[in-house]
Structure formats: C-alpha cells, structure tokens
Design an enzyme around this catalytic site. Structure first.
Site, PDB file in Angstrom:
ATOM      1  N   TYR A 283      35.349 -95.459  55.359  1.00 53.54           N
ATOM      2  CA  TYR A 283      34.149 -95.955  56.068  1.00 53.54           C
ATOM      3  C   TYR A 283      34.462 -97.093  57.021  1.00 53.54           C
ATOM      4  CZ  TYR A 283      32.607 -94.293  51.430  1.00 53.54           C
ATOM      5  OH  TYR A 283      32.453 -93.606  50.260  1.00 53.54           O
TER       6      TYR A 283
ATOM      7  N   ARG B  29      38.008 -97.415  50.624  1.00 53.88           N
ATOM      8  CA  ARG B  29      36.838 -97.704  51.463  1.00 53.88           C
ATOM      9  C   ARG B  29      37.199 -97.976  52.936  1.00 53.88           C
ATOM     10  NH1 ARG B  29      33.592-101.286  51.014  1.00 53.88           N
ATOM     11  NH2 ARG B  29      31.751 -99.992  51.344  1.00 53.88           N
TER      12      ARG B  29
ATOM     13  N   TYR C 186      33.355 -98.987  43.881  1.00 49.36           N
ATOM     14  CA  TYR C 186      33.819 -97.873  44.712  1.00 49.36           C
ATOM     15  C   TYR C 186      35.270 -98.032  45.135  1.00 49.36           C
ATOM     16  CZ  TYR C 186      28.833 -96.887  44.750  1.00 49.36           C
ATOM     17  OH  TYR C 186      27.545 -96.635  44.363  1.00 49.36           O
TER      18      TYR C 186
ATOM     19  N   GLY D 272      24.323-100.064  41.586  1.00 51.54           N
ATOM     20  CA  GLY D 272      25.742 -99.905  41.282  1.00 51.54           C
ATOM     21  C   GLY D 272      26.532-101.056  41.875  1.00 51.54           C
ATOM     22  N   ARG D 273      26.765-100.964  43.189  1.00 53.76           N
ATOM     23  CA  ARG D 273      27.608-101.931  43.894  1.00 53.76           C
ATOM     24  C   ARG D 273      27.220-103.380  43.626  1.00 53.76           C
ATOM     25  NH1 ARG D 273      29.801-100.588  48.989  1.00 53.76           N
ATOM     26  NH2 ARG D 273      28.160 -99.037  49.128  1.00 53.76           N
TER      27      ARG D 273
ATOM     28  N   GLY E 222      21.237 -99.298  45.762  1.00 55.78           N
ATOM     29  CA  GLY E 222      21.495 -99.469  47.186  1.00 55.78           C
ATOM     30  C   GLY E 222      21.641-100.883  47.695  1.00 55.78           C
TER      31      GLY E 222
ATOM     32  N   GLU F  35      18.474 -98.152  39.891  1.00 53.92           N
ATOM     33  CA  GLU F  35      19.819 -97.597  39.695  1.00 53.92           C
ATOM     34  C   GLU F  35      20.856 -98.373  40.500  1.00 53.92           C
ATOM     35  OE1 GLU F  35      19.356 -93.708  41.378  1.00 53.92           O
ATOM     36  OE2 GLU F  35      17.677 -93.171  40.082  1.00 53.92           O
TER      37      GLU F  35
ATOM     38  N   CYS G 249      51.572 -92.244  53.431  1.00 50.65           N
ATOM     39  CA  CYS G 249      51.990 -91.679  54.719  1.00 50.65           C
ATOM     40  C   CYS G 249      50.798 -91.172  55.523  1.00 50.65           C
ATOM     41  CB  CYS G 249      53.001 -90.570  54.471  1.00 50.65           C
ATOM     42  SG  CYS G 249      54.395 -91.208  53.549  1.00 50.65           S
ATOM     43  N   GLU G 250      49.977 -92.056  55.974  1.00 52.35           N
ATOM     44  CA  GLU G 250      48.809 -91.745  56.794  1.00 52.35           C
ATOM     45  C   GLU G 250      48.537 -92.970  57.662  1.00 52.35           C
ATOM     46  OE1 GLU G 250      46.145 -89.311  56.418  1.00 52.35           O
ATOM     47  OE2 GLU G 250      46.743 -88.358  54.546  1.00 52.35           O
TER      48      GLU G 250
HETATM   49  N1  LLP Z   1      21.533 -93.865  42.741  1.00 55.54           N
HETATM   50  C1  LLP Z   1      21.960 -92.798  43.441  1.00 55.54           C
HETATM   51  C2  LLP Z   1      21.194 -91.557  43.347  1.00 55.54           C
HETATM   52  C3  LLP Z   1      23.085 -92.897  44.263  1.00 55.54           C
HETATM   53  O1  LLP Z   1      23.477 -91.845  44.968  1.00 55.54           O
HETATM   54  C4  LLP Z   1      23.786 -94.129  44.337  1.00 55.54           C
HETATM   55  C5  LLP Z   1      24.973 -94.260  45.172  1.00 55.54           C
HETATM   56  C6  LLP Z   1      23.328 -95.202  43.558  1.00 55.54           C
HETATM   57  C7  LLP Z   1      22.184 -95.041  42.787  1.00 55.54           C
HETATM   58  C8  LLP Z   1      23.990 -96.539  43.554  1.00 55.54           C
HETATM   59  O2  LLP Z   1      23.959 -97.126  44.816  1.00 55.54           O
HETATM   60  P1  LLP Z   1      24.514 -98.619  45.023  1.00 55.54           P
HETATM   61  O3  LLP Z   1      23.578 -99.555  44.279  1.00 55.54           O
HETATM   62  O4  LLP Z   1      25.886 -98.670  44.469  1.00 55.54           O
HETATM   63  O5  LLP Z   1      24.471 -98.796  46.476  1.00 55.54           O
HETATM   64  N2  LLP Z   1      31.352 -94.860  48.109  1.00 55.54           N
HETATM   65  C9  LLP Z   1      30.427 -95.545  48.961  1.00 55.54           C
HETATM   66  C10 LLP Z   1      29.071 -95.698  48.317  1.00 55.54           C
HETATM   67  C11 LLP Z   1      28.447 -94.383  47.899  1.00 55.54           C
HETATM   68  C12 LLP Z   1      27.113 -94.546  47.219  1.00 55.54           C
HETATM   69  C13 LLP Z   1      26.682 -93.257  46.612  1.00 55.54           C
HETATM   70  N3  LLP Z   1      25.454 -93.311  45.890  1.00 55.54           N
HETATM   71  C14 LLP Z   1      31.020 -96.901  49.351  1.00 55.54           C
HETATM   72  O6  LLP Z   1      32.117 -97.211  48.925  1.00 55.54           O
HETATM   73  O7  LLP Z   1      30.413 -97.652  50.112  1.00 55.54           O
END
Ligand code: LLP
Length: 428
Positions: free
Chosen positions: A327, A323, A384, A286-287, A247, A284, A356-357
């Site tokens: 969002y 994105r 993402y 990601g981003r 997150g 966990e 086309c949107e």
């Molecule tokens: N763990 C779980 C259970 C999750 O659902 C997620 C992200 C992560 C870890 C990783 O979160 P991060 O560190 O990446 O924030 N598509 C959206 C973001 C969706 C996130 C979904 N879950 C965007 O482009 O902002």
C-alpha cells in the site's frame, strides 16, 4: 525517559541512548532473540483498549477485536482476558479464538466467502453472530444450519456507500467494493432472511474501511445504517444489536486520527439523538488496538551508496512487513541506539530488505546515521505485519516478544526451516 517517538505510541521511548518498549531495551531483546524481531507492549494494547472502554462506559457495548490485524495467540489472550470478543474471518481464526478460551457468544464471523465447512464449524462452536454479505450466503447458511439442526444467528452487512477517505485497497464501504449488501437492497434481504427457518436475525452491521482518520465518514455511515434500522424494524424485523465495524486509524506519521473515546462520544450523541442510545452496540476494531503497540527490530546488514540512491539493506523484508510494498504505507524507522556522536551526519537512504523484488522496501528517503550491525526499529508494526507475513524467498517468519511490565516473553519462536517444509514431500 524522553518523549515517545510517536505521540500515538506512548510505550516506545528512548531511555538514555537506547530505544525501549515499556522500559525494556530493544538492544537486549534483539541480543537474546535475534532479528528481525517483533516486540509488543501489553500495556500499550490495554491502553488502546481503555480508550474504547471509556468511550462506552455505561453503554451496552461489546468490543470484538478483529484478529486479522494480529492473531498471535498471546495477544488474543490479552484481549480475551480483558473481556473482548473477536471478529473472525476464517475457520482458522475461529480455532485461534477457541485456543485462547474465548467466549463464543462474543465471536462474530465476517467475510464474503465463508465455506460450508467453516459455517458448520462456527455453528458447532456456538458463535454469537454470522455477518452475512450476500443473498447466496444467506441461503447456504440456512441450509447448513438446517443440516445440523441449529438456528444460525445472523446480521446482514450493509454497504452504506460512504467514502472512508482512505487507501483504495482498504476502503470497503463503497458501491464498487465487493463487501456487504447495497443499501437499497438491504430491506429486501432482511425480509428474505426472515422467511428462512434456520436463521435467527440478531443484528445489522457495516464496516467502511480501515485507517480512517476522520470522524465524518463514521457519522455518514451511522446515519445510513440507522435509516435502514428504522425501515427494517418498521417492517416488523427486530434488530437486537447494531455493529459499526472497525477501521479507526492510528498515527504512523503526521496523521491525527480521533481518539477512540472522542470518536465514540460524537457517535453516541448521534445514536442518542436518533433514539438508539440504549441499543446493544458491537464494534470490530483491529489496527487501533495493536498497531502502535508493536515494533519490528531489524539489523543493518549493508550500506550501499549509489549515484541516484543510497540503500540501507536490513534483515527484515517485505515478507515480514508487507504494508509498504502493498500500500506504499509509511512506517517510521528509528535507530535503536542513538549515535554516540550526535553530530554524526545522517545520510538519506532507502531502507530495503533482502528479498529479490524492487518492491521490497520498508522506507524511502529516510535520513539515518547508521553502520552495518546497527539496529533499527520499524514503528507501528503491531497491526497487519506479522499476520500478513509470508515465507517468500524461503524466509522463516520472525520471532515475537510480548513485554508485560518487568517480563519480556517470547510468544513466537523464530520459524525454522523444518517448520517451513513440514508439509512438503520430495519425489521418490
Ligand atoms: N471488520 C471487518 C469486517 C474488516 O474487514 C476489518 C478489516 C476490520 C473489522 C478491522 O479493521 P481495522 O480496525 O483494523 O481497520 N491490511 C490492511 C488493512 C486491511 C483491513 C481489512 N479489514 C493494512 O495493512 O492497512
């Protein structure tokens, strides 16, 4: 080399007039591979990872990269080789982890809707933990594990009911979100799980949302989860690990999220104060590991002046970079080649794609001095974007390049029409 465009993306900077990723001119990469083109920096990924590693130095912690942020195999290889595990959410992501030779013990399986077949697949692979999100999922997992003569390692994802103060679509830790088991029910769920013979309880987890830019929500969630750990262990159920999810936000514009090491120094102080400093920790992210390691290079096709708005039409679109459409997300957009004539007047454009949107926009009200044929870089495109790309309007997915020191490797070929229609059948 000049200042990086975004302080959060130190590997992207102009050298002379040309924007470069780790010293590789984006003009050259676009010439070789065409546009739209995603370009990632391995050094930027490892740099982002190192902030977490510093934060956890001397601790018993496992970083499980949430591959939904970007699941391209070469990027997964980089993280696997750096010792990361993976957070997966589907059988497909499990297969990606297997394809890069991930250590299955370091793989955790999240998500509210795991199918029996995915559970089966993950049990056979020997993953480290299922993060279970409902009582009915616990029941099914126990049945599947029984049928294959295994014990499923489980953690219950609790919903701490904490506001992550982020976009509502990417907030996951509030009561009205579909995720996790309510705080008040968590103890009962653990007691239920402890009575199921083919489950082995190994931990507890939470994840409150994404693009979190403040420390406060993490501290609140940690307190709530540790209260539960106290209660669950007092009831005689041991929790070998605590998983605090992902997150952490990145800088897209003006936001200043905490650095991973600073965030964890604060969080670890709380853990220590509450007596859990030696517990095995999982996270966990990601981003924050890939978001600012990537850009998308796109070519200006047409300029279309109007009474109300000027449009800069580029060859990347919402199918490549979803994105903004999904969002209203902001991505910085910068010229790949600075205008020769620095006094060239900028014009205010909406940067839009060919789809086309009306929702197909990449940036609104951006001041640019561009001509058709010029290249633009859509920044912070490592997370993402490619993983959410689609074939809408029968557009092939973009190509991807990974820059690694003196090398720039094509890690995904541009998708061909033949790839797109591969599974389709014409009527006789
Ligand atoms: N763990 C779980 C259970 C999750 O659902 C997620 C992200 C992560 C870890 C990783 O979160 P991060 O560190 O990446 O924030 N598509 C959206 C973001 C969706 C996130 C979904 N879950 C965007 O482009 O902002």
């Amino acid at each position: 080399m000049s200042e990086p465009l975004l302080p959060g993306a130190p590997h992207l900077a102009y050298q002379g007039a040309v924007l470069c990723m780790e010293g590789h001119a984006l003009t050259e990469l676009a010439r070789s591979h065409g546009t739209p083109l995603f370009v990632y920096s391995k050094a930027a990924m490892l740099h982002a990872l190192s902030a977490y590693q510093r934060g956890f130095a001397g601790r018993n912690a496992q970083i499980c990269y949430a591959m939904k942020a970007n699941s391209s195999l070469a990027l997964l290889q980089v993280f696997a080789q750096a010792g990361c595990g993976f957070d997966i959410v589907s059988g497909g992501e499990l297969q990606r982890a297997q394809m890069v030779g991930a250590d299955m013990q370091k793989v955790i399986f999240s998500g509210v809707g795991k199918t029996r077949s995915e559970m089966h697949q993950a049990l056979a692979a020997g993953i480290g933990c299922f993060n279970v999100e409902s009582e009915s999922e616990l029941t099914v997992l126990n049945q599947v594990a029984q049928a294959c003569g295994k014990q499923a390692p489980v953690s219950v994802r609790v919903n701490p009911n904490v506001d992550a103060q982020t976009h509502p679509y990417i907030s996951t830790g509030l009561k009205d979100n579909k995720f996790g088991i309510a705080h008040e029910q968590a103890l009962a769920t653990y007691q239920h799980a402890a009575g199921l013979s083919n489950l082995r309880i190994v931990g507890i987890d939470c994840h409150i949302g994404s693009q979190i830019t403040q420390t406060g929500p993490y501290l609140d969630a940690m307190d709530r989860v540790l209260d539960l750990v106290d209660a669950i262990e007092a009831a005689g159920i041991a929790l070998a690990h605590i998983d605090f999810g992902g997150g952490l936000g990145i800088q897209y514009q003006q936001e200043v999220p905490p650095q991973a090491d600073a965030l964890w120094s604060t969080l670890l102080s709380k853990l220590d104060a509450r007596g859990y400093g030696r517990r095995k920790l999982l996270i966990e992210p990601g981003r924050s590991l890939v978001g600012n390691a990537g850009v998308c290079v796109t070519e200006v096709l047409y300029l279309k002046p109007g009474d109300e708005k000027n449009f800069c039409i580029v060859d990347a679109a919402m199918n490549d970079l979803p994105r903004p459409a999904m969002y209203q997300a902001f991505h910085a957009i910068a010229p790949v080649h600075l205008a020769q004539n620095n006094s060239a007047d900028g014009v205010i454009y909406d940067v839009v794609g060919p789809v086309c949107e009306s929702g197909d926009w990449l940036g609104r009200d951006r001041t640019l001095a561009v001509q058709p044929g010029d290249l633009l870089a859509v920044c912070s495109a490592g997370a993402y974007c490619m993983s959410m790309a689609s074939n809408y309007n029968t557009r092939g997915r973009a190509a991807e390049v990974l820059v690694d020191g003196s090398h720039a490797r094509l890690i995904r070929a541009r998708e061909l029409m033949a790839d797109q229609v591969q599974g389709e059948r014409l009527l006789d």
